[in-house]
Design a protein around this motif. Structure first.
Motif, mmCIF file in Angstrom:
data_model
loop_
_atom_site.group_PDB
_atom_site.id
_atom_site.type_symbol
_atom_site.label_atom_id
_atom_site.label_comp_id
_atom_site.label_asym_id
_atom_site.label_seq_id
_atom_site.Cartn_x
_atom_site.Cartn_y
_atom_site.Cartn_z
ATOM 1 N N VAL A 31 27.657 -15.748 38.065
ATOM 2 C CA VAL A 31 27.103 -14.466 38.831
ATOM 3 C C VAL A 31 26.495 -14.855 40.163
ATOM 4 O O VAL A 31 26.089 -13.950 40.721
ATOM 5 C CB VAL A 31 25.859 -13.958 37.834
ATOM 6 N N SER A 32 26.693 -15.989 40.584
ATOM 7 C CA SER A 32 26.332 -16.260 41.857
ATOM 8 C C SER A 32 27.535 -15.985 43.064
ATOM 9 O O SER A 32 27.595 -15.986 44.271
ATOM 10 C CB SER A 32 26.259 -17.848 42.262
ATOM 11 N N THR A 33 28.799 -15.575 42.338
ATOM 12 C CA THR A 33 29.956 -14.611 43.226
ATOM 13 C C THR A 33 29.969 -13.285 42.905
ATOM 14 O O THR A 33 29.645 -12.742 41.994
ATOM 15 C CB THR A 33 31.129 -15.445 42.701
ATOM 16 N N GLU A 34 30.488 -12.688 44.098
ATOM 17 C CA GLU A 34 30.753 -11.236 43.877
ATOM 18 C C GLU A 34 31.613 -10.859 42.688
ATOM 19 O O GLU A 34 31.526 -9.954 42.023
ATOM 20 C CB GLU A 34 31.307 -10.744 45.037
ATOM 21 N N THR A 46 30.920 -9.511 35.025
ATOM 22 C CA THR A 46 29.915 -9.607 34.044
ATOM 23 C C THR A 46 29.368 -8.162 33.613
ATOM 24 O O THR A 46 29.340 -7.908 32.493
ATOM 25 C CB THR A 46 28.753 -10.598 34.509
ATOM 26 N N LEU A 47 28.874 -7.411 34.631
ATOM 27 C CA LEU A 47 28.593 -6.181 34.543
ATOM 28 C C LEU A 47 29.415 -5.251 33.867
ATOM 29 O O LEU A 47 29.130 -4.520 33.086
ATOM 30 C CB LEU A 47 28.204 -5.667 35.809
ATOM 31 N N SER A 48 30.590 -5.395 33.999
ATOM 32 C CA SER A 48 31.949 -4.553 33.891
ATOM 33 C C SER A 48 32.045 -4.712 32.194
ATOM 34 O O SER A 48 32.014 -4.002 31.432
ATOM 35 C CB SER A 48 33.283 -4.649 34.548
ATOM 36 N N LEU A 62 23.002 -8.226 41.291
ATOM 37 C CA LEU A 62 23.351 -7.855 39.820
ATOM 38 C C LEU A 62 22.472 -6.772 39.582
ATOM 39 O O LEU A 62 22.757 -5.656 38.961
ATOM 40 C CB LEU A 62 23.266 -8.917 38.843
ATOM 41 N N THR A 63 21.287 -6.756 39.908
ATOM 42 C CA THR A 63 20.108 -5.745 39.506
ATOM 43 C C THR A 63 20.663 -4.501 40.205
ATOM 44 O O THR A 63 20.727 -3.169 39.960
ATOM 45 C CB THR A 63 18.700 -5.944 39.896
ATOM 46 N N ARG A 64 21.015 -4.681 41.745
ATOM 47 C CA ARG A 64 21.610 -3.484 42.315
ATOM 48 C C ARG A 64 22.734 -2.630 41.783
ATOM 49 O O ARG A 64 22.701 -1.524 41.722
ATOM 50 C CB ARG A 64 21.899 -3.938 44.006
#
Length: 267
Positions: free
Chosen positions: A62-65, A71-73, A119-121
């Motif tokens: 999660v430190s990468t775009e 992760t979110l997808s 990630l929150t955004r």
């Protein structure tokens, strides 16, 4: 908030506080997706958690775009939406600032601060659509009382805490709440290379105790969860009102503390 049926994405979920929190959430009837960088560790975690409820995993950094997007997808597709995002993934490198490399400093900034913000955004549309959304940011007690040899870690964790406070007010009335968690020393793999004990201010509690407190905070719609008991509360108050005695205490401990934490690294 009632947790039964809630759809949860939890980063850094393969060990430590993340794994314990996933188990506590599953016991309450939540559906959980855990993320982490190592597929083997995630597979082991899913195997351990499977008996408690519905759990899936996604291997990504999660430190990468790219890792955040994956992760979110994966989480929203698996869960069919998202009610709760728990930003738990983190890393630390202790030691004197001038002995800490730029790469180590940037790694802490990226994983402990930039990643949860971005990630929150990205998750906000799904959380708003939930109508009862929540972001949980797992910071550190060091964000409340700065500790020698943890300057960068204190900075990023304090930054994450204030991010959560400001965003809570920004999102007030929009169906998304924020909870900030301040664990004290916790017996996790992240702490294995830290040799400091209670005599140096590093008492450790079980990850399950922190997880239970997080779940209780979620259920109570709390603004924050601070671990460490009355002793920690007194130290926080003194640090705000008269920090000089704490400075002196750390001065007395500095040589022993420097030696005990010089190899503390989990990035």
């Amino acid at each position: 908030m009632k947790l039964e049926g809630k759809k949860v994405l939890l980063t850094g979920g393969s060990s430590g506080i993340g794994l314990a929190t996933a188990q506590a959430l599953l016991a309450k009837g939540a559906q959980v997706v855990i993320s982490g960088r190592r597929q083997d560790a995630l597979a082991e975690a899913v195997s351990r958690l499977g008996s408690f409820g519905k759990v899936d995993s996604v291997a990504a950094d999660v430190s990468t775009e790219e890792g955040r997007a994956a992760t979110l997808s994966a989480a929203t597709a698996t869960l069919g939406g998202l009610d709760i995002l728990i930003n738990n993934a983190g890393g630390v490198r202790a030691g004197r600032l001038e002995d800490t490399s730029e790469a180590e400093i940037r790694a802490m900034v990226e994983v402990d601060l930039v990643a949860p913000i971005l990630l929150t955004r990205a998750a906000l549309p799904a959380l708003r659509a939930s109508g009862d959304g929540l972001v949980v940011n797992v910071t550190s007690g060091i964000a409340l009382v700065g500790t020698p040899f943890y300057a960068t870690y204190a900075a990023v964790k304090a930054g994450l805490a204030r991010f959560g406070e400001a965003l809570r007010r920004e999102l007030k009335g929009e169906g998304v709440h924020m909870l900030t968690v301040y664990p004290s020393g916790t017996d996790t793999p992240m702490m294995k290379s830290n040799r400091a004990g209670p005599d140096l201010g590093f008492s450790r509690e079980q990850a399950s105790s922190v997880a239970d407190a997080i779940v209780a905070g979620i259920e109570a719609d709390a603004f924050e969860v601070i671990r460490g008991g009355e002793a920690r509360s007194r130290m926080i108050a003194l640090n705000r009102e008269d920090p000089a005695p704490i400075d002196q205490r750390f001065l007395d401990l500095k040589p022993a503390l420097a030696e005990a934490v010089r190899d503390h690294s989990a990035l």
